[in-house]
Design a protein around this motif. Structure first.
Motif, PDB file in Angstrom:
ATOM      1  N   LEU A  26      52.046  32.211  40.612  1.00  0.00           N
ATOM      2  CA  LEU A  26      52.395  33.289  41.550  1.00  0.00           C
ATOM      3  C   LEU A  26      51.912  32.929  42.952  1.00  0.00           C
ATOM      4  O   LEU A  26      50.732  32.645  43.150  1.00  0.00           O
ATOM      5  N   PRO A  27      52.805  32.927  43.952  1.00  0.00           N
ATOM      6  CA  PRO A  27      52.370  32.636  45.326  1.00  0.00           C
ATOM      7  C   PRO A  27      51.343  33.666  45.807  1.00  0.00           C
ATOM      8  O   PRO A  27      51.412  34.845  45.447  1.00  0.00           O
ATOM      9  N   GLN A  28      50.395  33.224  46.614  1.00  0.00           N
ATOM     10  CA  GLN A  28      49.347  34.120  47.098  1.00  0.00           C
ATOM     11  C   GLN A  28      49.935  35.277  47.894  1.00  0.00           C
ATOM     12  O   GLN A  28      49.377  36.377  47.914  1.00  0.00           O
ATOM     13  N   THR A  29      51.070  35.057  48.527  1.00  0.00           N
ATOM     14  CA  THR A  29      51.698  36.127  49.308  1.00  0.00           C
ATOM     15  C   THR A  29      52.166  37.281  48.439  1.00  0.00           C
ATOM     16  O   THR A  29      52.448  38.366  48.944  1.00  0.00           O
ATOM     17  N   ASP A  30      52.253  37.056  47.108  1.00  0.00           N
ATOM     18  CA  ASP A  30      52.671  38.117  46.186  1.00  0.00           C
ATOM     19  C   ASP A  30      51.498  38.773  45.471  1.00  0.00           C
ATOM     20  O   ASP A  30      51.700  39.632  44.607  1.00  0.00           O
ATOM     21  N   ASP A  31      50.275  38.414  45.819  1.00  0.00           N
ATOM     22  CA  ASP A  31      49.110  38.992  45.137  1.00  0.00           C
ATOM     23  C   ASP A  31      49.094  40.514  45.205  1.00  0.00           C
ATOM     24  O   ASP A  31      48.698  41.184  44.246  1.00  0.00           O
ATOM     25  N   PHE A  32      49.512  41.068  46.336  1.00  0.00           N
ATOM     26  CA  PHE A  32      49.449  42.523  46.498  1.00  0.00           C
ATOM     27  C   PHE A  32      50.375  43.242  45.515  1.00  0.00           C
ATOM     28  O   PHE A  32      50.206  44.429  45.258  1.00  0.00           O
ATOM     29  N   ARG A  33      51.333  42.515  44.956  1.00  0.00           N
ATOM     30  CA  ARG A  33      52.278  43.121  44.010  1.00  0.00           C
ATOM     31  C   ARG A  33      51.781  43.071  42.573  1.00  0.00           C
ATOM     32  O   ARG A  33      52.351  43.726  41.701  1.00  0.00           O
ATOM     33  N   ALA A  34      50.751  42.275  42.313  1.00  0.00           N
ATOM     34  CA  ALA A  34      50.284  42.082  40.941  1.00  0.00           C
ATOM     35  C   ALA A  34      49.335  43.208  40.537  1.00  0.00           C
ATOM     36  O   ALA A  34      48.383  43.521  41.250  1.00  0.00           O
ATOM     37  N   ALA A  35      49.620  43.817  39.394  1.00  0.00           N
ATOM     38  CA  ALA A  35      48.753  44.890  38.894  1.00  0.00           C
ATOM     39  C   ALA A  35      47.425  44.310  38.417  1.00  0.00           C
ATOM     40  O   ALA A  35      47.379  43.233  37.829  1.00  0.00           O
ATOM     41  N   GLU A  36      46.345  45.023  38.680  1.00  0.00           N
ATOM     42  CA  GLU A  36      45.039  44.614  38.177  1.00  0.00           C
ATOM     43  C   GLU A  36      44.969  44.919  36.679  1.00  0.00           C
ATOM     44  O   GLU A  36      45.272  46.029  36.244  1.00  0.00           O
ATOM     45  N   MET A  37      44.563  43.927  35.909  1.00  0.00           N
ATOM     46  CA  MET A  37      44.440  44.121  34.472  1.00  0.00           C
ATOM     47  C   MET A  37      43.179  44.922  34.163  1.00  0.00           C
ATOM     48  O   MET A  37      42.136  44.754  34.804  1.00  0.00           O
ATOM     49  N   ILE A  38      43.280  45.780  33.152  1.00  0.00           N
ATOM     50  CA  ILE A  38      42.172  46.619  32.707  1.00  0.00           C
ATOM     51  C   ILE A  38      41.949  46.308  31.234  1.00  0.00           C
ATOM     52  O   ILE A  38      42.884  46.396  30.419  1.00  0.00           O
ATOM     53  N   GLU A  39      40.718  45.960  30.882  1.00  0.00           N
ATOM     54  CA  GLU A  39      40.409  45.647  29.483  1.00  0.00           C
ATOM     55  C   GLU A  39      40.020  46.922  28.751  1.00  0.00           C
ATOM     56  O   GLU A  39      38.967  47.496  29.000  1.00  0.00           O
ATOM     57  N   GLY A  40      40.901  47.384  27.857  1.00  0.00           N
ATOM     58  CA  GLY A  40      40.650  48.584  27.089  1.00  0.00           C
ATOM     59  C   GLY A  40      40.035  48.271  25.734  1.00  0.00           C
ATOM     60  O   GLY A  40      39.725  47.117  25.420  1.00  0.00           O
ATOM     61  N   PRO A  41      39.872  49.296  24.898  1.00  0.00           N
ATOM     62  CA  PRO A  41      39.238  49.127  23.590  1.00  0.00           C
ATOM     63  C   PRO A  41      39.940  48.081  22.721  1.00  0.00           C
ATOM     64  O   PRO A  41      41.162  48.030  22.662  1.00  0.00           O
ATOM     65  N   LYS A  42      39.141  47.256  22.075  1.00  0.00           N
ATOM     66  CA  LYS A  42      39.581  46.264  21.089  1.00  0.00           C
ATOM     67  C   LYS A  42      40.432  45.143  21.661  1.00  0.00           C
ATOM     68  O   LYS A  42      40.932  44.303  20.915  1.00  0.00           O
ATOM     69  N   ALA A  43      40.618  45.104  22.980  1.00  0.00           N
ATOM     70  CA  ALA A  43      41.532  44.112  23.557  1.00  0.00           C
ATOM     71  C   ALA A  43      41.098  42.683  23.267  1.00  0.00           C
ATOM     72  O   ALA A  43      41.939  41.787  23.141  1.00  0.00           O
ATOM     73  N   SER A  44      39.792  42.440  23.179  1.00  0.00           N
ATOM     74  CA  SER A  44      39.295  41.073  22.997  1.00  0.00           C
ATOM     75  C   SER A  44      38.768  40.801  21.591  1.00  0.00           C
ATOM     76  O   SER A  44      38.161  39.743  21.359  1.00  0.00           O
ATOM     77  N   GLU A  45      39.005  41.709  20.657  1.00  0.00           N
ATOM     78  CA  GLU A  45      38.505  41.492  19.292  1.00  0.00           C
ATOM     79  C   GLU A  45      39.063  40.214  18.672  1.00  0.00           C
ATOM     80  O   GLU A  45      38.389  39.555  17.880  1.00  0.00           O
ATOM     81  N   TRP A  46      40.292  39.850  19.046  1.00  0.00           N
ATOM     82  CA  TRP A  46      40.913  38.674  18.442  1.00  0.00           C
ATOM     83  C   TRP A  46      40.135  37.398  18.764  1.00  0.00           C
ATOM     84  O   TRP A  46      40.135  36.450  17.971  1.00  0.00           O
ATOM     85  N   VAL A  47      39.438  37.377  19.908  1.00  0.00           N
ATOM     86  CA  VAL A  47      38.664  36.192  20.274  1.00  0.00           C
ATOM     87  C   VAL A  47      37.548  35.962  19.261  1.00  0.00           C
ATOM     88  O   VAL A  47      37.310  34.835  18.800  1.00  0.00           O
TER      89      VAL A  47
END
Length: 204
Positions: A26-47
């Motif tokens: 993703l070009p840096q000029t499009d960073d403002f369009r990218a949604a910030e990811m939020i880690e919710g419950p159990k999201a990383s259990e697979w690791v």
């Protein structure tokens, strides 16, 4: 093969002709369009599940981090197996082109043989890193429980960490895309995806 990076190839040969807002790198000029990811419950259990399996090295070098997609370095990188960045509409548009046999507005973007291989089983068995059954064609999951029973047998696609999914259903002529920035984990099928997929097939 022709000197272009994967991200540039996708931009010029697939996303560009389709007008699809999909990026690998993703070009840096499009960073403002990218949604910030939020880690919710159990999201990383697979690791932890993979680390306790016979294949713990699959989660090293580097260790997976749910919030890595918020980093500029991650957005800029071209990791085609892991960091495609897209709107749901773009995923559906790309998979819709594939569901139509690789053509868009009369122009062939992907060869018919490649589309057939995307749905042709190459592996069925246990994924020992998750201790779960799995089935794959050439680069795609098939017979996925998220849409199994609704989509035609030749359907193919892939899920994403935390809830995203895209797939093509050639039998129905449908491409489907769903993305979310709230990453969740479930012991069974993600109800967010199931509700939307059921609504699509109910409408069909």
């Amino acid at each position: 093969v022709d000197g272009r990076s994967v991200g540039r190839f996708i931009a010029e040969e697939i996303a560009g002709p389709l007008g699809a807002d999909f990026h690998v790198g993703l070009p840096q000029t499009d960073d403002f369009r990218a949604a910030e990811m939020i880690e919710g419950p159990k999201a990383s259990e697979w690791v932890d599940i993979v680390r306790a399996s016979p294949f713990p090295h699959a989660c090293d070098n580097p260790a997976p981090r749910a919030l890595a997609p918020n980093d500029r370095a991650w957005r800029a990188a071209e990791v085609p197996g892991g960091n495609g960045q897209s709107t749901a509409h773009a995923l559906a548009r790309i998979y819709g082109m594939m569901a139509a046999g690789g053509t868009f507005e009369g122009k062939r973007l992907i060869g018919r043989a490649a589309i057939e291989e995307a749905g042709r089983p190459r592996f069925r068995g246990m994924d020992d890193s998750f201790a779960l059954p799995a089935a794959f064609a050439a680069g795609y999951q098939i017979e996925d429980p998220v849409y199994a029973g609704r989509a035609s047998p030749q359907s193919f696609g892939h899920t994403g960490w935390g809830g995203a999914i895209g797939f093509a259903d050639p039998g129905a002529g449908v491409g489907f895309g769903y993305v979310t920035n709230r990453m969740l984990g479930f012991d069974d099928v993600d109800p967010r995806r199931k509700a939307l997929i059921d609504a699509v097939y109910d409408a069909l």
